[in-house]
Design an enzyme around this catalytic site. Sequence first.
Site, mmCIF file in Angstrom:
data_model
loop_
_atom_site.group_PDB
_atom_site.id
_atom_site.type_symbol
_atom_site.label_atom_id
_atom_site.label_comp_id
_atom_site.label_asym_id
_atom_site.label_seq_id
_atom_site.Cartn_x
_atom_site.Cartn_y
_atom_site.Cartn_z
ATOM 1 N N LYS A 36 52.836 29.231 48.480
ATOM 2 C CA LYS A 36 52.116 28.144 49.144
ATOM 3 C C LYS A 36 51.512 27.263 48.055
ATOM 4 O O LYS A 36 50.513 27.612 47.439
ATOM 5 C CB LYS A 36 51.000 28.650 50.061
ATOM 6 C CG LYS A 36 50.491 27.538 51.004
ATOM 7 C CD LYS A 36 49.040 27.648 51.367
ATOM 8 C CE LYS A 36 48.111 27.047 50.357
ATOM 9 N NZ LYS A 36 48.219 25.564 50.191
ATOM 10 N N GLU A 45 42.930 34.531 39.450
ATOM 11 C CA GLU A 45 42.316 33.783 38.357
ATOM 12 C C GLU A 45 41.434 32.734 39.016
ATOM 13 O O GLU A 45 41.921 31.800 39.654
ATOM 14 C CB GLU A 45 43.381 33.103 37.490
ATOM 15 C CG GLU A 45 42.770 32.325 36.343
ATOM 16 C CD GLU A 45 43.714 31.306 35.721
ATOM 17 O OE1 GLU A 45 43.295 30.652 34.755
ATOM 18 O OE2 GLU A 45 44.848 31.152 36.212
ATOM 19 N N GLU A 68 30.975 24.919 37.376
ATOM 20 C CA GLU A 68 32.174 24.413 36.700
ATOM 21 C C GLU A 68 32.353 22.928 37.020
ATOM 22 O O GLU A 68 32.161 22.496 38.153
ATOM 23 C CB GLU A 68 33.393 25.209 37.163
ATOM 24 C CG GLU A 68 34.662 24.904 36.397
ATOM 25 C CD GLU A 68 35.814 25.813 36.790
ATOM 26 O OE1 GLU A 68 36.762 25.942 35.993
ATOM 27 O OE2 GLU A 68 35.782 26.400 37.897
ATOM 28 N N CYS A 109 41.927 25.397 33.868
ATOM 29 C CA CYS A 109 41.167 26.614 34.166
ATOM 30 C C CYS A 109 40.426 27.145 32.944
ATOM 31 O O CYS A 109 39.472 27.898 33.085
ATOM 32 C CB CYS A 109 42.120 27.704 34.677
ATOM 33 S SG CYS A 109 43.178 27.173 36.022
#
Length: 404
Positions: free
Chosen positions: A186, A264, A394, A298
Amino acid sequence: MVQLQRPYSLDVSASLLRTEGFIDGRWVSAASSFPVFDPATGEEIAKVSDCGTKEAQDAVNAAHKAFNLWKNHTAKERSILLRKWFDLIIQHREDLAKLITAECGKPMKESLGEMTYSASFLEWFSEEARRVYGDIVAAPAKDRKILILKQPVGVASIITPWNFPSAMITRKVGAALAVGCTVVVKPAEDTPLSALALAELSVQAGIPAGVFNVVPCSREKTPAVGELLCTDPLVAKISFTGSTATGKVLLRHAAGTVKRVSMELGGHAPFIVFDSADVDKAVAGAMGSKFRNSGQTCVCSNRFLVQTGIHDAFVEKLAKTMDAELKLGHGSEPSTTQGPLINSRAAEKVEKQVADAVDHGAVVVRGGKRLQGSFMEPTLLSNVTSDMLCMREETFGPLIPVVK
């Protein structure tokens, strides 16, 4: 302001511009579609089939059926097919990179780099497929022998992010296919075209029907599709890269059937510069870490902690380097180093963090402004303190907050 001087068209091979779901080796239309936009211009690139739980279920069923055949392919047979897929990706590297730039916004140089990176995973796992060895372990009794056999777990649900729309698929799928698992992918709703192009090349490589399935869907249908891919009893493994908030939801879904899970999630990485550092090297490191893909990676640094003795020299050198090396624009322009953020929500998040920092006493050394669409000026802040929003969450954007 970022001036986009001309209209931008997506000039790629027609065979790679796929807009339907890919299930059991067939291209499948859904009852409705959703738009994919160029984040630099806001213009629609394509309409893609908006798959729902029915299509997701069909994909899981197809992957489960194919698993019983794929797991019985020899390691060498799987290796050869993965290698063919790798070769095709290298052959079509430029067109695949254009798709990434169009739907993700990153500069072409970075998109070409991602395609090389993407292909490398299939190359690596095509070679490792032949070396999945078992073990013979020393037994506690003379009349016994202990053998460890490694076997594929079954169907894997692969849920991927938009920031590396090709590499995050090949990284996960290459490993799964190499050992005999089948997959349902997906892709992120912002970047489904890269996933569907990979599906087209998997067909050309000869990967059997049902082994690799792609279920694109809109933001509205994502929760229901994600839940099915994490709860269906035929799914044995889930691999997800994305936000911590979404990861928590998927873990709860996976717990009911105790599925194997790899995740992750969000990061808050520090970049630490001591007085003993080489300023030029520290600045080069900061530039590479923070401004790749406009800060949307990331592993990019989020908090910059600089010792007092080197602080002023570091900030001054970094500001000058930003002026000299960073240029905003459409990713297809050769001179562009900074594309847009993925969408307006992403730009609003960075804008909010900058405003909060300034309200609490931070100084804008460079940038700081939201531009047209989802463009954000590369921003350098000094006089930052640990209670500011940019130091507590973040960023995922081109913002460097420096704490002395």
